[in-house]
Design a protein around this motif. Sequence first.
Motif, PDB file in Angstrom:
ATOM      1  N   GLU A 119     -22.595  24.762  48.326  1.00 48.31           N
ATOM      2  CA  GLU A 119     -22.136  24.043  49.621  1.00 48.31           C
ATOM      3  C   GLU A 119     -20.945  24.861  50.204  1.00 48.31           C
ATOM      4  N   TYR A 120     -19.917  24.982  49.073  1.00 47.52           N
ATOM      5  CA  TYR A 120     -18.435  25.333  49.515  1.00 47.52           C
ATOM      6  C   TYR A 120     -18.623  26.950  49.976  1.00 47.52           C
ATOM      7  N   ASN A 121     -19.642  27.722  49.394  1.00 48.35           N
ATOM      8  CA  ASN A 121     -19.634  29.164  49.740  1.00 48.35           C
ATOM      9  C   ASN A 121     -19.872  29.212  51.388  1.00 48.35           C
ATOM     10  N   VAL A 122     -20.438  28.367  51.866  1.00 50.82           N
ATOM     11  CA  VAL A 122     -20.878  28.328  53.456  1.00 50.82           C
ATOM     12  C   VAL A 122     -19.577  28.039  54.045  1.00 50.82           C
ATOM     13  N   ALA A 123     -18.754  27.029  53.653  1.00 52.22           N
ATOM     14  CA  ALA A 123     -17.510  26.720  54.329  1.00 52.22           C
ATOM     15  C   ALA A 123     -16.381  27.837  54.200  1.00 52.22           C
ATOM     16  N   ARG A 124     -16.331  28.459  53.092  1.00 55.91           N
ATOM     17  CA  ARG A 124     -15.313  29.572  52.904  1.00 55.91           C
ATOM     18  C   ARG A 124     -15.952  30.890  53.718  1.00 55.91           C
ATOM     19  N   GLY A 125     -17.266  31.235  53.847  1.00 51.71           N
ATOM     20  CA  GLY A 125     -17.593  32.294  54.646  1.00 51.71           C
ATOM     21  C   GLY A 125     -17.135  31.936  56.043  1.00 51.71           C
ATOM     22  N   LEU A 126     -17.578  30.775  56.510  1.00 47.58           N
ATOM     23  CA  LEU A 126     -17.282  30.591  57.948  1.00 47.58           C
ATOM     24  C   LEU A 126     -15.889  30.702  58.215  1.00 47.58           C
ATOM     25  N   ARG A 127     -14.989  30.308  57.178  1.00 50.16           N
ATOM     26  CA  ARG A 127     -13.488  30.388  57.407  1.00 50.16           C
ATOM     27  C   ARG A 127     -13.252  31.915  57.531  1.00 50.16           C
ATOM     28  N   ARG A 128     -13.400  32.488  56.415  1.00 48.46           N
ATOM     29  CA  ARG A 128     -12.800  34.003  56.029  1.00 48.46           C
ATOM     30  C   ARG A 128     -13.476  35.016  56.764  1.00 48.46           C
ATOM     31  N   CYS A 129     -14.765  34.965  57.024  1.00 54.64           N
ATOM     32  CA  CYS A 129     -15.589  36.094  57.757  1.00 54.64           C
ATOM     33  C   CYS A 129     -15.491  35.986  59.020  1.00 54.64           C
ATOM     34  N   PHE A 130     -15.721  34.475  59.571  1.00 56.43           N
ATOM     35  CA  PHE A 130     -16.138  34.217  61.035  1.00 56.43           C
ATOM     36  C   PHE A 130     -14.833  33.197  61.816  1.00 56.43           C
ATOM     37  N   GLY A 131     -13.811  32.986  60.851  1.00 57.44           N
ATOM     38  CA  GLY A 131     -12.631  32.589  61.499  1.00 57.44           C
ATOM     39  C   GLY A 131     -12.950  31.176  62.196  1.00 57.44           C
ATOM     40  N   LEU A 132     -13.832  30.306  61.495  1.00 64.96           N
ATOM     41  CA  LEU A 132     -13.855  28.870  61.987  1.00 64.96           C
ATOM     42  C   LEU A 132     -12.863  27.826  61.168  1.00 64.96           C
ATOM     43  N   ARG A 133     -12.809  26.664  61.650  1.00 63.86           N
ATOM     44  CA  ARG A 133     -12.071  25.681  61.128  1.00 63.86           C
ATOM     45  C   ARG A 133     -13.023  25.070  60.066  1.00 63.86           C
ATOM     46  N   THR A 134     -13.019  25.037  59.005  1.00 63.83           N
ATOM     47  CA  THR A 134     -13.747  24.400  57.949  1.00 63.83           C
ATOM     48  C   THR A 134     -12.858  23.635  56.755  1.00 63.83           C
ATOM     49  N   ALA A 135     -13.740  22.619  56.313  1.00 66.48           N
ATOM     50  CA  ALA A 135     -13.009  21.801  55.126  1.00 66.48           C
ATOM     51  C   ALA A 135     -13.973  21.525  54.079  1.00 66.48           C
ATOM     52  N   LEU A 136     -13.716  21.213  53.126  1.00 67.77           N
ATOM     53  CA  LEU A 136     -14.569  20.605  51.846  1.00 67.77           C
ATOM     54  C   LEU A 136     -14.340  19.394  51.588  1.00 67.77           C
TER      55      LEU A 136
END
Length: 367
Positions: free
Chosen positions: A48-65
């Motif tokens: 589940e975390y991998n999705v949040a990290r990818g959206l932050r680092r690759c796509f620049g979105l604001r994500t949280a865990l």
Amino acid sequence: MPSKLYLKPPEQCRFDLVSLGEVMLRLDPGETRIRTARQFQVWEGGGEYNVARGLRRCFGLRTALVSAFADNEIGRLAEDLILQGGVDMSYVRWMPYDGLGRSIRNGLNFTERGFGIRGAMGCPDRGLTAASQLKPGDINWDHLFGSQGVRWFHTGGIYAALSETTPDVVIEAVQCAKRHSTIVSYDLNYRPSLWKGIGGQTKAQQVNREIAKSVDVMIGNEEDFTACLGFQVEGVDASLGNLNVENFKRMIETAVKEFPNFLATGTTLREVHTATVNDWSAIVWYDGKFHHSQLYPKLEILDRVGGGDSFAGGMIYGFLTTGNAEQAVNYGAAHGALAMTTPGDTTMVSLNEVEKIMTGGGARVVR
């Protein structure tokens, strides 16, 4: 019942996406094997975390865990890795460590990448982890989804299978997300070894069918839909080989009739020639239609772990930014393909690289 995803405007929300799940330290022996390793590369990872990290680092979105750690040096190493990835940890709980790990600890995941005829292999060590001991009432979901605002919430079947209490945490979270008009995605991610300890496949279906009632975007392959939701795909043998895509589509059509709240479903299509050569593509069902990604035949793979999570992240990015299923499935497939060219569970690629692949760019040297 709406047929399309309604997404809150970003200016009304603190986060574009929040993930609920466990994060383990991944210990990677590189080109050798776990049983013969003398050193390990350390990464962090979790479905589940991998999705949040990818959206932050690759796509620049604001994500949280949303998760939990035992408060010791291993937990703080995981924290350091997560913060390097830019994922907000405001909703991570720190639990007192007992000094030995008798009652609470942090999870480890020893992972071999595989090569040729030798498949990838994981050896998790995750009993009694802090994240598995979260229980209903531990997280103020109304504050997160209501006061702060979240456009998209993501969790999955790995976290739901960790303990007797995590299914109820997931149910509490997805139901609250729906009350606050947050889109919910769920990756079924069936792992027999996890469900075995809390009731097996019978429990898996009971839990996942309850969770499914609050899911907008369901993610999973043929094994996931069969084991977790009880749907059968015609013509699939006992080893889940020989998948006919048209039969899989018919199964999806049956699933969305039973769960009309599913506004979209997504799955990757992988044919394994060897551990390091796979055919790769994806399908998304949305608004009554199937959308196929471009094909990646004979894709060369360095590390397949996390490819499906990166597909999910790319698909979510496509929906969040374009609302277009054709774009979403291609963002997902391209991001997943690229993520498997680098080591570790999480993506190391950029949005420009993903879009280059989507538009037919090749592997020539960039100077």
